[in-house]
Scaffold this active site. Structure first.
Site, PDB file in Angstrom:
ATOM      1  N   HIS A 209      -8.946  -0.105 -21.916  1.00 17.96           N
ATOM      2  CA  HIS A 209      -7.833  -0.257 -22.863  1.00 17.96           C
ATOM      3  C   HIS A 209      -7.005   1.015 -22.985  1.00 17.96           C
ATOM      4  O   HIS A 209      -5.813   0.962 -23.249  1.00 17.96           O
ATOM      5  CB  HIS A 209      -8.337  -0.773 -24.202  1.00 17.96           C
ATOM      6  CG  HIS A 209      -8.670  -2.225 -24.116  1.00 17.96           C
ATOM      7  ND1 HIS A 209      -9.933  -2.677 -23.818  1.00 17.96           N
ATOM      8  CD2 HIS A 209      -7.877  -3.322 -24.186  1.00 17.96           C
ATOM      9  CE1 HIS A 209      -9.904  -3.996 -23.742  1.00 17.96           C
ATOM     10  NE2 HIS A 209      -8.679  -4.415 -23.961  1.00 17.96           N
ATOM     11  N   GLU A 451     -11.260 -15.914 -20.268  1.00 21.89           N
ATOM     12  CA  GLU A 451     -11.626 -14.578 -19.781  1.00 21.89           C
ATOM     13  C   GLU A 451     -13.127 -14.412 -19.594  1.00 21.89           C
ATOM     14  O   GLU A 451     -13.598 -13.317 -19.315  1.00 21.89           O
ATOM     15  CB  GLU A 451     -11.045 -13.489 -20.685  1.00 21.89           C
ATOM     16  CG  GLU A 451     -11.345 -13.642 -22.150  1.00 21.89           C
ATOM     17  CD  GLU A 451     -10.657 -12.578 -23.018  1.00 21.89           C
ATOM     18  OE1 GLU A 451     -10.197 -11.562 -22.484  1.00 21.89           O
ATOM     19  OE2 GLU A 451     -10.596 -12.781 -24.239  1.00 21.89           O
ATOM     20  N   ASP A 475     -10.890  -9.123 -18.331  1.00 23.95           N
ATOM     21  CA  ASP A 475     -12.275  -9.455 -18.653  1.00 23.95           C
ATOM     22  C   ASP A 475     -12.848 -10.469 -17.674  1.00 23.95           C
ATOM     23  O   ASP A 475     -14.036 -10.405 -17.348  1.00 23.95           O
ATOM     24  CB  ASP A 475     -12.372  -9.982 -20.086  1.00 23.95           C
ATOM     25  CG  ASP A 475     -12.380  -8.830 -21.078  1.00 23.95           C
ATOM     26  OD1 ASP A 475     -13.095  -7.848 -20.821  1.00 23.95           O
ATOM     27  OD2 ASP A 475     -11.650  -8.904 -22.079  1.00 23.95           O
ATOM     28  N   CYS A 522      -2.295 -13.121 -18.789  1.00 18.38           N
ATOM     29  CA  CYS A 522      -1.877 -11.929 -19.527  1.00 18.38           C
ATOM     30  C   CYS A 522      -2.709 -10.703 -19.191  1.00 18.38           C
ATOM     31  O   CYS A 522      -2.515  -9.647 -19.778  1.00 18.38           O
ATOM     32  CB  CYS A 522      -1.896 -12.194 -21.025  1.00 18.38           C
ATOM     33  SG  CYS A 522      -3.525 -12.629 -21.635  1.00 18.38           S
TER      34      CYS A 522
HETATM   35  C1  PEP Z   1      -7.825  -9.576 -20.534  1.00 19.39           C
HETATM   36  O1  PEP Z   1      -9.048  -9.488 -20.732  1.00 19.39           O
HETATM   37  O2  PEP Z   1      -7.331  -9.801 -19.413  1.00 19.39           O
HETATM   38  C2  PEP Z   1      -6.876  -9.382 -21.643  1.00 19.39           C
HETATM   39  C3  PEP Z   1      -5.602  -9.591 -21.481  1.00 19.39           C
HETATM   40  O3  PEP Z   1      -7.383  -8.947 -22.826  1.00 19.39           O
HETATM   41  P1  PEP Z   1      -7.816  -7.435 -23.096  1.00 19.39           P
HETATM   42  O4  PEP Z   1      -7.338  -6.597 -21.951  1.00 19.39           O
HETATM   43  O5  PEP Z   1      -7.195  -7.029 -24.384  1.00 19.39           O
HETATM   44  O6  PEP Z   1      -9.303  -7.527 -23.161  1.00 19.39           O
HETATM   45 MG    MG Z   2      -9.846  -9.522 -22.719  1.00 20.50          MG
END
Ligand code: PEP
Ligand code: MG
Length: 584
Positions: A209, A451, A475, A522
């Site tokens: 992140h 995910e 994920d 996403c």
């Molecule tokens: C993902 O897991 O691809 C996602 C968009 O969520 P995050 O990156 O916030 O876990």
């Molecule tokens: Mg995620």
């Protein structure tokens, strides 16, 4: 002596500047430049903070019981000695007066310089005094937090001309790049409005992140550079090559000139892409493609609209909850934040994802998750369902905000049907609570993140309950391949093109399309231009990414013919063709 360090490329582009090493202070520290006339006031602020700590320690000394262990008295002596040592005070003064750093920044910079000197000491006893110095500085910082800067206006960079500055297009404003061992996502967010031209961290994977926030800032960044923060010294000249994931320290004039050229080239490329801003995202065969933005804060909506996003495909609301020492924003505060994002998007849809904390996203950066596998633990929807009152506060805030514009609600990390049912029951309850209070709420489209491999494999259950799906590849890849997304030591195994990952993605897209339900993506893969054509070929028609990536992906879309790409994508899926189109 010039040398290069290798890490993982996170955010594209090239940054050339002086290194600022960020000390691993547990206190949040702002970084901004002050005006020349504020120098004396900033120095005085540090002095007041230091004097307050001296008084505090002297009081402790005076009040110490006679039978107290002698080590405590000795420790207080050491702390007082460090506080009064000129190398700390003088160094801080220099950073403030010569570089125009704000007081806290100057203090942590000097801490970093001195900590390095302690590290190099032969004597064990002296070397261990580094921890004392850190504690002393932390105390001063905490005192200073009670004394805000007289005028906290960030100003332009400091002026100091060196021979190397001349090479940088003759500019006298010296760009600064930040180096740290590690930065939490909350730290990174704090740097979002900051003065830095690039970032390097020793640890972190490509889709950690921290890396995601760095990418959203659209400035060159490298993570997983292992020992960079130990090898680079405060103020060294460095080049960050965000495309190659390389850090060049103390470059020669020839290398500097070469990278200066690359920097200008990428600026030209961006200008060229900017011409696509108002071009509709249609493929050559006329398929409309939805290009959406991922945002972390309501203020990011402006950049999303400016980049030509057709809406927000992922609002990571957990960032609203961070850096508040565990106190969560109440319903009204959340409502205002969601309304601000909706207003910022000017009538375009906003997909709000419920809080996804846990694993590498902790609400409080000092919190250490003691669980063995936090990524497999109480994260995301599991965390929300474990505290239904907190969850419903968020749901009520979103429901109320939906009165003001089109809102979609997205739930992270669902895997079980009973979790889906519990989640929807909480939503019903939140509506009932609002009705009982006589408060208006709006209609929501409901979606689930896909995910977890289990969710992808049981996608039909999800389609029964939800209006849309969003594939979270960050994920999905982590859990399919058993690769910790935040761990640089296994980053080479993190592969969006692994046949198992592709198969899961393809099945989710196909299942959604067969039922006429929207499937978006996403995760970071959605903004990877190297993946755009394959995803189009697999039938994906909605992509959500950082605003800075939208135009580059649009360029790929404009060049694509989905009729040609579809059979090729099926061959890739069957392992009969290369995922690299030019090689197929
Ligand atoms: C993902 O897991 O691809 C996602 C968009 O969520 P995050 O990156 O916030 O876990
Ligand atoms: Mg995620």
């Amino acid at each position: 002596m010039s040398f290069a360090l290798h890490g993982l490329a996170v955010a594209r582009g090239i940054a050339i500047g002086r290194a600022v090493l960020v000390a691993s202070s547990r206190v949040e520290v702002a970084h901004y430049f002050i005006e020349a006339e504020q120098v004396e006031a900033e120095i005085a602020r540090v002095r007041r903070g230091r004097n307050a700590v001296v008084e505090e320690l002297q009081r402790l000394q005076a009040e110490m019981p006679h039978d107290a262990p002698p080590e405590i008295a000795a420790l207080l002596d050491v702390h007082l000695m460090l506080l009064q040592d000129e190398t700390l005070g003088e160094g801080v003064k220099q950073w403030i007066s010569r570089r125009l750093y704000n007081a806290e920044w100057a203090l942590t910079t000097q801490l970093e310089v001195l900590a390095r000197q302690f590290d190099e000491m032969e004597d064990d006893y002296l070397r261990e005094r580094k921890a004392d110095l850190e504690q002393v500085v932390e105390r001063i910082l905490r005192h200073m937090q009670g004394t805000p800067p007289p005028v906290a206006a960030p100003a332009s960079g400091p002026r100091r001309q060196t021979a190397q500055d001349q090479l940088l297009d003759g500019s006298v404003d010296v760009p600064l790049v930040l180096l740290a061992h590690d930065l939490s996502p909350a730290d990174m967010l704090q740097f979002k409005q900051s003065v830095f031209a690039g970032f390097v961290t020793d640890v972190g994977g490509k889709t950690s992140h921290t890396a995601i926030i760095a990418r959203s800032m659209d400035i060159p960044a490298v993570v997983g550079a292992r020992t960079a923060s130990q090898l680079v010294r405060q103020d060294d000249w460095v080049i960050i090559d965000g495309d190659a994931g390389v850090l060049i320290v103390d470059p020669s004039p020839l290398v500097l000139a070469e990278y200066g050229f690359h920097q200008r080239q990428s600026a030209l490329e961006r200008e060229r892409l900017a011409r696509l801003l108002h071009t509709p995202a249609l493929t050559l065969d006329g398929e409309p493609i939805e290009l959406l933005a991922n945002i972390e804060q309501p203020a990011d909506a402006a950049a999303a609209v400016q980049a030509g996003a057709m809406g927000v495909g992922l609002f990571r609301t957990e960032f609203l909850f961070m850096g508040r020492a565990g106190r969560l924003p109440d319903e009204d505060a959340q409502y205002r934040a969601y309304c601000a994002a909706i207003e910022g998007m000017q009538g375009l849809p906003v997909t709000i994802r419920t809080i996804d904390v846990g694993a590498d996203k902790q609400l409080d950066k000092t919190f250490k998750d003691e669980h063995l596998n936090p990524a497999l633990g109480l994260r995301a929807i599991r965390w929300s369902l474990a505290d239904p009152a907190m969850f419903r506060t968020q749901l009520r805030a979103v429901l109320r905000a939906a009165v003001h514009g089109p809102v979609k609600l997205l739930f992270p990390m669902l895997a079980h049907v009973h979790e889906i049912e519990q989640t929807l029951a909480q939503l019903d309850l939140a509506r009932t609570e609002l009705e009982a209070r006589g408060v208006a709420y709006g209609a929501l489209q409901l979606g689930a993140m896909i995910e977890i491999p289990a969710a992808a494999l049981t996608v039909h259950s999800f389609l029964r309950y939800f209006d849309f799906l969003s594939i979270g590849t960050n994920d999905l890849i982590q859990y399919t391949l058993a690769i910790d997304r935040a761990d640089e030591s296994v980053a080479h195994l993190y592969d969006p093109l692994h046949p198992a990952v592709l198969r899961l993605v393809a099945e989710v897209i196909a299942a959604g399309r067969a039922q006429g339900k929207s499937v978006s993506m996403c995760g970071e893969t959605a903004g990877d231009v190297g993946m755009t054509r394959l995803l189009l070929g697999l039938g994906l028609r909605s992509f959500s990414m950082h605003p800075a990536q939208i135009l580059a992906v649009k360029q790929e879309v404009l060049r694509a013919d989905t009729r040609r790409l579809a059979p090729w994508a099926q061959q890739v899926l069957a392992g009969e063709a290369s995922a690299n189109l030019s090689a197929s």
